[in-house]
Write a protein that holds these residues in place. Structure first.
Motif, mmCIF file in Angstrom:
data_model
loop_
_atom_site.group_PDB
_atom_site.id
_atom_site.type_symbol
_atom_site.label_atom_id
_atom_site.label_comp_id
_atom_site.label_asym_id
_atom_site.label_seq_id
_atom_site.Cartn_x
_atom_site.Cartn_y
_atom_site.Cartn_z
ATOM 1 N N VAL A 188 1.215 -1.450 -0.030
ATOM 2 C CA VAL A 188 0.662 0.288 -0.340
ATOM 3 C C VAL A 188 0.671 1.685 0.043
ATOM 4 C CG1 VAL A 188 -1.998 1.578 1.070
ATOM 5 C CG2 VAL A 188 -1.779 -1.438 1.476
ATOM 6 N N ALA A 189 0.692 2.366 -0.853
ATOM 7 C CA ALA A 189 1.239 3.520 -0.961
ATOM 8 C C ALA A 189 2.146 4.181 0.439
ATOM 9 C CB ALA A 189 0.517 4.425 -2.152
ATOM 10 N N ALA A 190 0.639 4.595 1.366
ATOM 11 C CA ALA A 190 1.278 4.762 1.902
ATOM 12 C C ALA A 190 1.841 3.900 3.429
ATOM 13 C CB ALA A 190 -0.277 5.636 3.088
ATOM 14 N N GLU A 191 1.956 2.863 3.430
ATOM 15 C CA GLU A 191 2.855 1.947 4.386
ATOM 16 C C GLU A 191 4.117 2.204 4.078
ATOM 17 O OE1 GLU A 191 3.194 -0.377 7.159
ATOM 18 O OE2 GLU A 191 1.435 -0.275 6.311
ATOM 19 N N GLU A 192 4.742 2.624 5.477
ATOM 20 C CA GLU A 192 6.586 1.752 4.972
ATOM 21 C C GLU A 192 6.717 1.065 6.563
ATOM 22 O OE1 GLU A 192 8.005 6.031 6.531
ATOM 23 O OE2 GLU A 192 6.543 7.150 4.955
ATOM 24 N N ARG A 193 6.100 0.553 7.050
ATOM 25 C CA ARG A 193 7.000 -0.628 8.435
ATOM 26 C C ARG A 193 7.675 -1.951 6.713
ATOM 27 N NH1 ARG A 193 2.281 -2.147 11.551
ATOM 28 N NH2 ARG A 193 0.581 -1.819 9.536
ATOM 29 N N GLU A 194 8.811 -2.513 7.733
ATOM 30 C CA GLU A 194 8.842 -3.496 7.003
ATOM 31 C C GLU A 194 8.260 -4.750 7.176
ATOM 32 O OE1 GLU A 194 12.095 -4.047 5.493
ATOM 33 O OE2 GLU A 194 12.035 -1.593 5.906
ATOM 34 N N MET A 195 8.230 -5.396 5.275
ATOM 35 C CA MET A 195 7.793 -6.275 5.459
ATOM 36 C C MET A 195 7.311 -7.954 6.151
ATOM 37 S SD MET A 195 7.942 -8.892 2.266
ATOM 38 C CE MET A 195 6.309 -9.943 1.720
ATOM 39 N N ALA A 196 8.356 -8.126 7.013
ATOM 40 C CA ALA A 196 8.897 -8.763 8.201
ATOM 41 C C ALA A 196 7.395 -8.237 8.959
ATOM 42 C CB ALA A 196 9.731 -9.051 8.460
ATOM 43 N N GLU A 197 7.367 -7.654 9.664
ATOM 44 C CA GLU A 197 6.599 -6.817 10.414
ATOM 45 C C GLU A 197 4.360 -6.925 10.130
ATOM 46 O OE1 GLU A 197 4.720 -2.491 12.650
ATOM 47 O OE2 GLU A 197 7.059 -3.170 11.436
ATOM 48 N N MET A 198 4.453 -6.858 8.679
ATOM 49 C CA MET A 198 3.423 -6.904 8.371
ATOM 50 C C MET A 198 2.751 -8.763 8.115
ATOM 51 S SD MET A 198 2.565 -3.861 7.831
ATOM 52 C CE MET A 198 1.183 -3.892 6.940
ATOM 53 N N MET A 199 3.897 -9.108 8.027
ATOM 54 C CA MET A 199 3.937 -10.728 7.715
ATOM 55 C C MET A 199 3.632 -11.059 9.154
ATOM 56 S SD MET A 199 3.679 -12.520 4.874
ATOM 57 C CE MET A 199 3.855 -11.368 3.194
ATOM 58 N N ARG A 200 4.084 -10.517 10.534
ATOM 59 C CA ARG A 200 4.094 -11.229 11.853
ATOM 60 C C ARG A 200 2.176 -10.840 11.957
ATOM 61 N NH1 ARG A 200 8.733 -10.816 12.281
ATOM 62 N NH2 ARG A 200 9.752 -8.335 12.868
ATOM 63 N N GLU A 201 1.968 -9.187 11.655
ATOM 64 C CA GLU A 201 1.169 -8.937 12.419
ATOM 65 C C GLU A 201 -0.045 -9.865 11.639
ATOM 66 O OE1 GLU A 201 -0.894 -4.629 11.226
ATOM 67 O OE2 GLU A 201 1.312 -4.737 13.142
ATOM 68 N N SER A 202 -0.283 -9.814 10.438
ATOM 69 C CA SER A 202 -1.027 -10.517 9.528
ATOM 70 C C SER A 202 -1.522 -12.156 10.155
ATOM 71 C CB SER A 202 -0.844 -10.985 8.133
ATOM 72 O OG SER A 202 -0.750 -9.490 7.382
ATOM 73 N N LEU A 203 -0.479 -12.537 10.406
ATOM 74 C CA LEU A 203 -0.099 -14.718 10.871
ATOM 75 C C LEU A 203 -0.459 -14.062 12.353
ATOM 76 C CD1 LEU A 203 0.396 -17.122 11.163
ATOM 77 C CD2 LEU A 203 2.804 -16.664 12.056
ATOM 78 N N ALA A 204 -0.675 -13.380 13.488
ATOM 79 C CA ALA A 204 -1.348 -12.612 14.582
ATOM 80 C C ALA A 204 -2.957 -12.381 14.485
ATOM 81 C CB ALA A 204 -0.794 -11.297 15.416
ATOM 82 N N GLU A 205 -3.533 -12.314 13.253
ATOM 83 C CA GLU A 205 -4.720 -11.252 13.336
ATOM 84 C C GLU A 205 -5.510 -13.315 12.484
ATOM 85 O OE1 GLU A 205 -6.665 -8.966 13.444
ATOM 86 O OE2 GLU A 205 -5.454 -7.651 14.568
ATOM 87 N N LEU A 206 -4.621 -13.784 12.322
ATOM 88 C CA LEU A 206 -4.929 -15.073 11.942
ATOM 89 C C LEU A 206 -4.802 -15.869 13.228
ATOM 90 C CD1 LEU A 206 -5.848 -17.261 10.137
ATOM 91 C CD2 LEU A 206 -4.026 -18.024 10.102
ATOM 92 N N LYS A 207 -4.272 -16.102 13.681
ATOM 93 C CA LYS A 207 -4.391 -16.354 15.106
ATOM 94 C C LYS A 207 -5.419 -16.542 15.959
ATOM 95 C CE LYS A 207 0.492 -17.855 15.628
ATOM 96 N NZ LYS A 207 1.356 -18.220 16.511
ATOM 97 N N ALA A 208 -5.523 -14.837 15.976
ATOM 98 C CA ALA A 208 -6.485 -14.235 16.746
ATOM 99 C C ALA A 208 -7.833 -14.195 16.626
ATOM 100 C CB ALA A 208 -6.317 -12.834 16.586
ATOM 101 N N VAL A 209 -8.482 -14.854 15.088
ATOM 102 C CA VAL A 209 -9.869 -15.698 14.141
ATOM 103 C C VAL A 209 -10.042 -16.713 14.841
ATOM 104 C CG1 VAL A 209 -10.628 -15.280 12.151
ATOM 105 C CG2 VAL A 209 -9.360 -13.481 12.422
ATOM 106 N N THR A 210 -8.945 -17.059 14.934
ATOM 107 C CA THR A 210 -9.316 -18.888 14.689
ATOM 108 C C THR A 210 -9.677 -19.447 16.850
ATOM 109 O OG1 THR A 210 -6.870 -19.448 15.002
ATOM 110 C CG2 THR A 210 -8.002 -19.484 13.140
ATOM 111 N N ALA A 211 -8.967 -18.168 17.238
ATOM 112 C CA ALA A 211 -8.795 -18.285 18.711
ATOM 113 C C ALA A 211 -10.114 -17.852 19.147
ATOM 114 C CB ALA A 211 -7.604 -17.828 19.817
ATOM 115 N N GLY A 212 -11.046 -17.692 18.633
ATOM 116 C CA GLY A 212 -12.755 -16.518 18.761
ATOM 117 C C GLY A 212 -12.048 -15.394 19.124
ATOM 118 N N ARG A 213 -10.941 -14.368 19.433
ATOM 119 C CA ARG A 213 -11.120 -12.994 19.427
ATOM 120 C C ARG A 213 -11.758 -12.045 19.041
ATOM 121 N NH1 ARG A 213 -4.981 -13.669 21.270
ATOM 122 N NH2 ARG A 213 -5.613 -16.206 21.234
#
Length: 188
Positions: A163-188
């Motif tokens: 995304v044009a405005a995004e400046e964070r590193e890719m690894a951070e985005m991957m970890r954040e997305s994985l955390a979101e998936l874990k949260a979804v599967t945990a029912g949070r």
């Protein structure tokens, strides 16, 4: 044109991406790419089978890196944590390539044939990751589910990273997305 030109492959890729962005993938010819790069069509075909390959040339190496990182994760790692190791490894290959990735993705999204090719690439990668998880002793359906989830995390994290405005590193985005998936599967 000289007999030997330094970084011909890189120059061809840069020229192709510029032309695809300016004129569209369908309207760009191999001759135009070669001319823009200051090379010949023959040189183009020494490096790429066709003009699509400019966009997908690194797919095999990316898949190998992803699979190797998953396979080499510590034995004690849960399947999803092995996938996280793969996502971290893949993220490193994109360092300093955000502008290229953004332009490449824009070209792909503007063309149905290229979008299909991208989906095939991701499906092939998921199958290879499933095999790596099998090699770690993960049985079905857990291996397939984990591999597909890993590809979904990669896809979402990548799309957020470019995304044009995004400046964070890719690894951070991957970890954040994985955390979101874990949260979804945990029912949070």
């Amino acid at each position: 044109m000289g007999r030997w030109e330094p970084n011909a492959r890189g120059r061809l890729a840069k020229a192709a991406l510029e032309l695809y962005s300016e004129r569209g993938f369908e309207q760009t010819t191999v001759a135009e790419i070669a001319r823009r790069a200051g090379l010949t069509e023959r040189t183009f075909f020494r490096h790429y089978a066709d003009k699509r390959e400019v966009l997908f040339a690194g797919s095999g190496q990316l898949q190998e890196l992803f699979v190797r990182a998953v396979a080499d994760a510590p034995e004690s790692a849960a399947p999803i944590d092995a996938m996280a190791a793969g996502l971290d490894a893949v993220s490193e290959t994109f360092a300093d390539r955000r502008d290229f990735a953004r332009a490449r993705q824009a070209v792909i999204m503007a063309n149905t044939e290229l979008r299909e090719r991208e989906l095939i690439k991701l499906a092939t990668m998921a199958a290879a990751l499933t095999g790596a998880l099998h090699g770690r002793g993960v049985t079905e359906p857990a291996a397939s589910l984990t591999a597909e989830a890993g590809i979904a995390v990669f896809k979402v994290g990548f799309e957020r990273w470019i995304v044009a405005a995004e400046e964070r590193e890719m690894a951070e985005m991957m970890r954040e997305s994985l955390a979101e998936l874990k949260a979804v599967t945990a029912g949070r």
